[in-house]
Design a protein around this motif. Structure first.
Motif, PDB file in Angstrom:
ATOM      1  N   GLN A 166       0.886  -1.083   0.306  1.00 15.10           N
ATOM      2  CA  GLN A 166      -0.031   0.014   0.061  1.00 15.10           C
ATOM      3  C   GLN A 166       0.611   1.116  -0.054  1.00 15.10           C
ATOM      4  O   GLN A 166       0.340   2.306  -0.680  1.00 15.10           O
ATOM      5  CB  GLN A 166      -0.762   0.005   1.443  1.00 15.10           C
ATOM      6  CG  GLN A 166      -1.863   1.121   1.485  1.00 15.10           C
ATOM      7  CD  GLN A 166      -2.815   0.858   2.781  1.00 15.10           C
ATOM      8  OE1 GLN A 166      -3.714   0.230   2.538  1.00 15.10           O
ATOM      9  NE2 GLN A 166      -2.238   1.741   3.767  1.00 15.10           N
ATOM     10  N   ASP A 245       4.585   0.157   4.180  1.00 14.28           N
ATOM     11  CA  ASP A 245       3.240  -0.326   4.782  1.00 14.28           C
ATOM     12  C   ASP A 245       2.571  -1.298   3.764  1.00 14.28           C
ATOM     13  O   ASP A 245       1.726  -0.737   2.895  1.00 14.28           O
ATOM     14  CB  ASP A 245       2.368   0.736   5.339  1.00 14.28           C
ATOM     15  CG  ASP A 245       1.049   0.356   5.886  1.00 14.28           C
ATOM     16  OD1 ASP A 245       1.033  -0.754   5.943  1.00 14.28           O
ATOM     17  OD2 ASP A 245       0.192   1.171   6.283  1.00 14.28           O
ATOM     18  N   GLU A 288       5.484  -1.654   8.325  1.00 15.32           N
ATOM     19  CA  GLU A 288       4.198  -1.738   8.979  1.00 15.32           C
ATOM     20  C   GLU A 288       3.519  -2.727   8.567  1.00 15.32           C
ATOM     21  O   GLU A 288       3.131  -2.932   7.390  1.00 15.32           O
ATOM     22  CB  GLU A 288       3.679  -0.098   8.780  1.00 15.32           C
ATOM     23  CG  GLU A 288       2.507   0.021   9.303  1.00 15.32           C
ATOM     24  CD  GLU A 288       1.973   1.659   9.092  1.00 15.32           C
ATOM     25  OE1 GLU A 288       2.579   2.599   8.986  1.00 15.32           O
ATOM     26  OE2 GLU A 288       0.686   1.812   8.911  1.00 15.32           O
ATOM     27  N   ASP A 289       2.501  -3.321   9.434  1.00 14.76           N
ATOM     28  CA  ASP A 289       1.555  -4.093   8.994  1.00 14.76           C
ATOM     29  C   ASP A 289       2.010  -5.305   8.047  1.00 14.76           C
ATOM     30  O   ASP A 289       1.412  -5.477   6.848  1.00 14.76           O
ATOM     31  CB  ASP A 289       0.339  -3.486   8.547  1.00 14.76           C
ATOM     32  CG  ASP A 289      -0.642  -3.058   9.782  1.00 14.76           C
ATOM     33  OD1 ASP A 289      -0.342  -3.307  10.715  1.00 14.76           O
ATOM     34  OD2 ASP A 289      -1.581  -2.524   9.474  1.00 14.76           O
ATOM     35  N   ASP A 315      -0.214  -1.637  13.152  1.00 14.93           N
ATOM     36  CA  ASP A 315      -1.308  -0.359  12.866  1.00 14.93           C
ATOM     37  C   ASP A 315      -2.799  -1.182  12.981  1.00 14.93           C
ATOM     38  O   ASP A 315      -3.222  -1.081  13.752  1.00 14.93           O
ATOM     39  CB  ASP A 315      -1.048   0.084  11.351  1.00 14.93           C
ATOM     40  CG  ASP A 315      -2.414   0.886  10.941  1.00 14.93           C
ATOM     41  OD1 ASP A 315      -3.177   1.491  11.667  1.00 14.93           O
ATOM     42  OD2 ASP A 315      -2.316   1.238   9.633  1.00 14.93           O
ATOM     43  N   LEU A 338       1.886   2.238  15.253  1.00 13.77           N
ATOM     44  CA  LEU A 338       1.176   3.591  14.962  1.00 13.77           C
ATOM     45  C   LEU A 338       0.095   4.173  15.434  1.00 13.77           C
ATOM     46  O   LEU A 338      -0.618   3.483  16.192  1.00 13.77           O
ATOM     47  CB  LEU A 338       0.418   2.947  13.201  1.00 13.77           C
ATOM     48  CG  LEU A 338       0.441   4.055  12.342  1.00 13.77           C
ATOM     49  CD1 LEU A 338       1.733   4.461  11.713  1.00 13.77           C
ATOM     50  CD2 LEU A 338      -0.546   3.682  11.308  1.00 13.77           C
ATOM     51  N   LYS A 340      -3.241   6.418  15.397  1.00 14.26           N
ATOM     52  CA  LYS A 340      -4.041   7.275  14.850  1.00 14.26           C
ATOM     53  C   LYS A 340      -5.146   7.472  15.914  1.00 14.26           C
ATOM     54  O   LYS A 340      -6.019   6.868  16.287  1.00 14.26           O
ATOM     55  CB  LYS A 340      -4.768   6.369  13.777  1.00 14.26           C
ATOM     56  CG  LYS A 340      -3.896   5.919  12.407  1.00 14.26           C
ATOM     57  CD  LYS A 340      -4.350   4.954  11.721  1.00 14.26           C
ATOM     58  CE  LYS A 340      -3.681   4.846  10.362  1.00 14.26           C
ATOM     59  NZ  LYS A 340      -4.000   3.322   9.864  1.00 14.26           N
ATOM     60  N   LYS A 391       4.028  10.041   9.562  1.00 15.10           N
ATOM     61  CA  LYS A 391       3.595  10.140   8.154  1.00 15.10           C
ATOM     62  C   LYS A 391       2.281  10.656   7.745  1.00 15.10           C
ATOM     63  O   LYS A 391       1.322  10.462   8.607  1.00 15.10           O
ATOM     64  CB  LYS A 391       3.560   8.506   8.059  1.00 15.10           C
ATOM     65  CG  LYS A 391       2.259   7.872   8.247  1.00 15.10           C
ATOM     66  CD  LYS A 391       2.166   6.161   7.748  1.00 15.10           C
ATOM     67  CE  LYS A 391       0.878   5.814   8.198  1.00 15.10           C
ATOM     68  NZ  LYS A 391       0.831   4.409   7.278  1.00 15.10           N
TER      69      LYS A 391
HETATM   70 ZN    ZN Z   1      -1.164   1.263   8.124  1.00 13.00          ZN
END
Ligand code: ZN
Ligand code: PGA
Length: 432
Positions: A166, A245, A288-289, A315, A338, A340, A391
């Motif tokens: 991604q 990621d 990440e992930d 994440d 992560l 969020k 990010k």
């Molecule tokens: Zn992510």
């Protein structure tokens, strides 16, 4: 005590996010006359256990994505719950929000309604105190500017013709200041555009401003980015490293990882070997992930194998939730989380999760969502936490650069006290 400002009014509106979908904006007015607003972002590759974003599901408006019910909840239940509360008691504000909703997943009032209110109260509290948000949340010593991770090549759910992975990010950890890191990133972003054009690939961009080329494999994306770093005059790994990621849940099906671009279907063990190969071949500092969000066993194995060479960020696995992070700590999954705000839904719970991460020696990477607004709170949050990493997408597109531009302003405000986190933000890189 007598003239401590309290919340006098709180109201919401339905506005648009960067994908043209509705989202919630909340405005708080204090008894002192201070007002402040905050807008809520929205993810596309969401974790299964994120706090629930309330959508109207009315097919006659915005394809069912309207948020009028969340707006109504702010104007009614949340306003009733918060009116009269001291604006500078964020923990009390957030406790009241959690109690007014009453559910674990915040699906009753909606995490979008709740976060909008929580964040707008934090902003109002900061204005009332005469402090910038990063100082209000982070205290007098907050002075570390984060390394920005620029997502310059998009795939997965953010760029449908692109790679399975991604996000491919530039990590300018060798820059001396945040301002210089931003320049490194922007110059390399443009160099990558030229590299892609030379290769006959598309330079159209995805949700987070990165290019979305159709490439023969996932690894080719890394090769092109390395070429772009050199073309811009930087040293891969020294000046600019790479973060990825894969958001692996998005290509995990029936117990296997389906890498369409590579024509491969991999088991968890094979997926781990795939990433180990990338870590050995490329200047990767953040992963990440890399596995699906229910593959806890895989995460433990991957962390055992790669955890002292690279930052492994949870994440979708942790969804900014203390409960899942605690499980990760107990089972030795990842060494980074992560952060969020809208995955958990209040400012206080976000800060508490970061606190738990730090106490366990995990790093924190503050993050935007793929659906964003011009709200810049995450820039302040990153400095408040002093975590050294953020990010916010490519160094292009208004909703992405708004956060980077806010960090420039914070760096300017801090003057000689500002410190750029640089390589020290990644304590996992001991064996590289
Ligand atoms: Zn992510
Ligand atoms: P999202 O993606 O905002 O679409 O969830 C961001 C990420 O996976 O980090």
């Amino acid at each position: 005590m007598s003239n401590r400002a309290v919340i006098e009014a709180i109201s919401a509106d339905e506005i648009l996010d960067s994908r043209g979908n509705p989202t919630v904006e909340v405005t708080v007015t204090l008894s002192s006359g201070v007002t402040a607003s905050a807008a809520v972002p929205s993810g596309a590759s969401t974790g299964e256990f994120e706090a629930v974003e309330l959508r109207d599901r009315d097919p006659g408006r915005y394809g069912g994505k309207g948020v009028l019910s969340a707006v109504k909840h702010v104007n009614e239940q949340i306003a009733w719950a918060l009116t009269g509360t001291p604006a500078d008691d964020q923990r009390l504000v957030d406790e009241k929000l959690i109690a007014a909703d009453g559910s674990e997943s915040k699906h009753v009032l909606g995490a979008n309604a709740i976060l909008g209110a929580s964040l707008a109260c934090a902003r109002a509290g900061a204005v009332e105190s005469g402090l910038p948000l990063f100082r209000y949340l982070g205290g007098a010593s907050a002075h570390v500017l984060p390394v920005p991770m620029f997502n310059v090549l998009n795939g997965g759910k953010h760029g449908h013709q692109g790679p399975d992975v991604q996000e491919f990010k530039l990590v300018p950890l060798g820059a001396p200041t945040f301002r210089e890191a931003l320049r490194y990133g922007a110059e390399t972003y443009h160099a990558l555009g030229a590299v892609l054009a030379d290769a006959g690939a598309s330079t159209n961009v995805g949700d987070e401003g990165g290019y979305v080329p159709q490439l023969p494999s996932n690894a080719v994306a890394v090769e092109l980015i390395l070429r772009a770093i050199e073309r811009a005059g930087y040293r891969p790994g020294e000046d600019i490293a790479i973060g990825i990621d894969p958001a692996a849940s998005s290509f995990y099906e029936n117990g296997h990882y389906h890498l369409t671009r590579d024509n491969q279907v991999l088991s968890s063990e094979e997926m781990i070997a795939y990433w180990a190969d990338w870590v050995s071949r490329y200047p990767l500092v953040s992963l990440e992930d890399p596995l699906a969000d229910n593959d806890w066993k895989g995460f433990a194995a991957l962390t055992r194998e790669l955890g002292d060479k690279v930052q492994i960020v949870g994440d979708d696995l942790f969804v900014t939730n203390r409960k899942f992070l605690q499980r990760g700590i107990d089972e030795h999954c990842c060494n980074s989380i992560l952060i969020k705000l809208n995955q958990i839904g209040t400012v206080t719970e976000t800060l508490d999760t970061a606190e738990l991460a730090f106490s366990a020696g995990y790093t924190c990477l503050v993050s935007h969502r793929s659906g964003e607004t011009e709200d810049t709170s995450i820039a302040d949050l990153a400095v408040a936490l002093g975590c050294g990493q953020i990010k916010s997408g490519a160094p292009a597109r208004g909703e992405r650069v708004a956060k980077y531009n806010r960090l420039l302003a914070i760096e300017r405000m801090l003057g000689k006290d500002a410190r750029f986190a640089g390589r020290e933000a990644f304590h996992q890189l001991q064996r590289r």
